[in-house]
Design a protein around this motif. Structure first.
Motif, PDB file in Angstrom:
ATOM      1  N   THR A  46     -28.765  84.117  13.583  1.00 41.36           N
ATOM      2  CA  THR A  46     -29.355  83.223  14.586  1.00 41.36           C
ATOM      3  C   THR A  46     -29.341  81.773  14.128  1.00 41.36           C
ATOM      4  O   THR A  46     -29.016  80.867  14.905  1.00 41.36           O
ATOM      5  CB  THR A  46     -30.798  83.661  14.888  1.00 41.36           C
ATOM      6  OG1 THR A  46     -30.821  85.050  15.215  1.00 41.36           O
ATOM      7  CG2 THR A  46     -31.373  82.860  16.041  1.00 41.36           C
ATOM      8  N   LEU A  57     -25.668  80.217  14.238  1.00 39.77           N
ATOM      9  CA  LEU A  57     -25.153  80.020  15.589  1.00 39.77           C
ATOM     10  C   LEU A  57     -25.900  78.911  16.316  1.00 39.77           C
ATOM     11  O   LEU A  57     -25.284  78.045  16.944  1.00 39.77           O
ATOM     12  CB  LEU A  57     -25.246  81.327  16.388  1.00 39.77           C
ATOM     13  CG  LEU A  57     -24.706  81.256  17.823  1.00 39.77           C
ATOM     14  CD1 LEU A  57     -23.233  80.876  17.822  1.00 39.77           C
ATOM     15  CD2 LEU A  57     -24.923  82.577  18.556  1.00 39.77           C
ATOM     16  N   SER A  58     -27.226  78.910  16.231  1.00 43.54           N
ATOM     17  CA  SER A  58     -27.999  77.880  16.922  1.00 43.54           C
ATOM     18  C   SER A  58     -27.703  76.495  16.355  1.00 43.54           C
ATOM     19  O   SER A  58     -27.589  75.513  17.109  1.00 43.54           O
ATOM     20  CB  SER A  58     -29.500  78.185  16.842  1.00 43.54           C
ATOM     21  OG  SER A  58     -29.928  78.307  15.502  1.00 43.54           O
ATOM     22  N   MET A  68     -24.135  75.399  17.504  1.00 39.22           N
ATOM     23  CA  MET A  68     -24.150  75.026  18.923  1.00 39.22           C
ATOM     24  C   MET A  68     -24.843  73.687  19.118  1.00 39.22           C
ATOM     25  O   MET A  68     -24.434  72.883  19.960  1.00 39.22           O
ATOM     26  CB  MET A  68     -24.845  76.121  19.733  1.00 39.22           C
ATOM     27  CG  MET A  68     -24.054  77.423  19.818  1.00 39.22           C
ATOM     28  SD  MET A  68     -24.923  78.736  20.712  1.00 39.22           S
ATOM     29  CE  MET A  68     -24.904  78.054  22.375  1.00 39.22           C
ATOM     30  N   ALA A  69     -25.890  73.433  18.318  1.00 34.22           N
ATOM     31  CA  ALA A  69     -26.575  72.137  18.391  1.00 34.22           C
ATOM     32  C   ALA A  69     -25.652  71.020  17.901  1.00 34.22           C
ATOM     33  O   ALA A  69     -25.590  69.935  18.504  1.00 34.22           O
ATOM     34  CB  ALA A  69     -27.860  72.175  17.564  1.00 34.22           C
ATOM     35  N   GLU A  95     -33.261  70.704  12.545  1.00 31.97           N
ATOM     36  CA  GLU A  95     -33.346  71.956  11.794  1.00 31.97           C
ATOM     37  C   GLU A  95     -34.248  71.807  10.577  1.00 31.97           C
ATOM     38  O   GLU A  95     -34.939  72.746  10.171  1.00 31.97           O
ATOM     39  CB  GLU A  95     -31.947  72.391  11.351  1.00 31.97           C
ATOM     40  CG  GLU A  95     -31.930  73.755  10.666  1.00 31.97           C
ATOM     41  CD  GLU A  95     -30.645  74.026   9.917  1.00 31.97           C
ATOM     42  OE1 GLU A  95     -30.256  75.201   9.797  1.00 31.97           O
ATOM     43  OE2 GLU A  95     -30.016  73.051   9.424  1.00 31.97           O
ATOM     44  N   THR A 146     -31.069  70.889  25.775  1.00 40.12           N
ATOM     45  CA  THR A 146     -30.561  72.176  25.302  1.00 40.12           C
ATOM     46  C   THR A 146     -30.159  72.084  23.838  1.00 40.12           C
ATOM     47  O   THR A 146     -30.480  72.962  23.028  1.00 40.12           O
ATOM     48  CB  THR A 146     -29.359  72.624  26.150  1.00 40.12           C
ATOM     49  OG1 THR A 146     -29.754  72.764  27.512  1.00 40.12           O
ATOM     50  CG2 THR A 146     -28.813  73.952  25.639  1.00 40.12           C
ATOM     51  N   LEU A 193     -31.847  74.031  20.662  1.00 41.45           N
ATOM     52  CA  LEU A 193     -31.067  74.813  19.691  1.00 41.45           C
ATOM     53  C   LEU A 193     -31.362  74.348  18.270  1.00 41.45           C
ATOM     54  O   LEU A 193     -31.450  75.158  17.336  1.00 41.45           O
ATOM     55  CB  LEU A 193     -29.583  74.689  19.992  1.00 41.45           C
ATOM     56  CG  LEU A 193     -29.103  75.406  21.254  1.00 41.45           C
ATOM     57  CD1 LEU A 193     -27.695  74.941  21.635  1.00 41.45           C
ATOM     58  CD2 LEU A 193     -29.112  76.919  21.038  1.00 41.45           C
ATOM     59  N   LEU A 212     -34.672  75.809  17.311  1.00 36.32           N
ATOM     60  CA  LEU A 212     -34.533  77.239  17.002  1.00 36.32           C
ATOM     61  C   LEU A 212     -33.979  77.413  15.589  1.00 36.32           C
ATOM     62  O   LEU A 212     -34.442  78.281  14.830  1.00 36.32           O
ATOM     63  CB  LEU A 212     -33.601  77.901  18.019  1.00 36.32           C
ATOM     64  CG  LEU A 212     -33.262  79.381  17.774  1.00 36.32           C
ATOM     65  CD1 LEU A 212     -34.524  80.235  17.736  1.00 36.32           C
ATOM     66  CD2 LEU A 212     -32.290  79.891  18.829  1.00 36.32           C
ATOM     67  N   ALA A 213     -33.008  76.589  15.230  1.00 33.68           N
ATOM     68  CA  ALA A 213     -32.483  76.632  13.868  1.00 33.68           C
ATOM     69  C   ALA A 213     -33.562  76.283  12.856  1.00 33.68           C
ATOM     70  O   ALA A 213     -33.590  76.834  11.748  1.00 33.68           O
ATOM     71  CB  ALA A 213     -31.299  75.671  13.745  1.00 33.68           C
ATOM     72  N   CYS A 242     -35.663  79.292  12.212  1.00 39.95           N
ATOM     73  CA  CYS A 242     -34.913  80.236  11.386  1.00 39.95           C
ATOM     74  C   CYS A 242     -34.860  79.782   9.931  1.00 39.95           C
ATOM     75  O   CYS A 242     -34.924  80.604   9.012  1.00 39.95           O
ATOM     76  CB  CYS A 242     -33.492  80.388  11.932  1.00 39.95           C
ATOM     77  SG  CYS A 242     -33.389  81.258  13.510  1.00 39.95           S
TER      78      CYS A 242
END
Length: 263
Positions: A66, A69-70, A73-74, A87, A128, A132, A135-136, A139
């Motif tokens: 996760t 990928l996040s 994509m960011a 992040e 968006t 992302l 979200l990173a 993680c």
């Protein structure tokens, strides 16, 4: 420092393959390369793993899948410097978790102000991409805690080797849908952004508490900004540099407090 530099250079190199393979394809190759290198080195005997060893490794594999990928994509949407700075809120949260001192609360406020300046919310903002990046961040915080726990329960590099293999297996179907013109970039990203940092971080986390590890990772946003500038041609504006420096200053202040408390 070596882990941070390798990680961000790898991310910059891997992003060159985005137009051909997409972020998901680059992450898939990155995880497979990491597993191919780490498994022969660590040689984990998974048949002897207890459930107490398996569950943090499985969660770490999910976090790897996760987080990478996040983040990629960011990076594809908002650039390397901004994505990595967002992040980086994950390690900062670990560093400040549970603290009630005025200094640490000030650090949290300073980091929040830095992110606000960096993102500059408005109609043109890519929320968006920002989401992302956050979200990173979540993680990365989980990565610090799980990597330390797994490193205590398994010797050598067994934990990141098995966790990376779990993540690689999950990404195998992605390889059926991608083109491989950007394969050299993705393979390089796997070595620089997975193999070297995972191994180095595990060694470090066996020697220092996660709070101290988190605060000294403040070099990541600066290295990401420099890698984006030199390798990707992504210059930052004055307000973006200001936001990054505020986040780094918050970490530097927290690092001083952690060092004082430890001594």
């Amino acid at each position: 420092m070596g882990s941070a530099a390798s990680n961000q250079i790898g991310a910059a190199v891997g992003s060159h393959a985005f137009p051909v393979m997409g972020p998901g394809g680059v992450v898939a190759v990155r995880q497979i390369v990491a597993a191919a290198v780490l498994i022969p080195v660590a040689r984990p005997d998974v048949r002897r793993f207890t459930w107490g060893q398996w569950w943090p490794v499985l969660l770490l594999g999910l976090v790897f899948a996760t987080m990478n990928l996040s983040l990629y994509m960011a990076i594809d949407r908002i650039g390397l410097g901004l994505a990595v700075t967002l992040e980086f809120l994950g390690p900062l949260a670990v560093a400040l978790a549970g603290s009630r001192t005025r200094r640490d609360l000030l650090c949290a406020a300073l980091a929040g102000a830095g992110v606000h300046i960096l993102v500059s919310p408005g109609p043109a903002s890519d929320f968006t991409g920002v989401g992302l990046g956050l979200l990173a961040a979540a993680c990365w915080a989980a990565y610090i805690l799980l990597n330390r726990l797994a490193g205590r329960r398994l010797t050598g590099l067994q934990a990141p080797a098995v966790a990376t293999s779990v993540s690689a297996l999950a990404y195998l179907p992605v390889l059926l849908t991608v083109e491989f013109e950007g394969l050299p970039y993705a393979v390089t990203a796997g070595l620089l952004s997975s193999v070297i940092p995972y191994a180095a971080d595990l060694v470090v986390l066996r020697r220092v508490p996660p709070r101290l590890f988190g605060v000294f990772m403040s070099v990541h946003p600066l290295m990401a900004a420099l890698a984006g500038l030199t390798l990707l041609g992504q210059p930052l504006t004055v307000h973006q540099w200001t936001g990054i420096l505020l986040v780094v200053t918050a970490n530097a202040t927290a690092a001083g407090a952690a060092s004082t408390a430890r001594s």
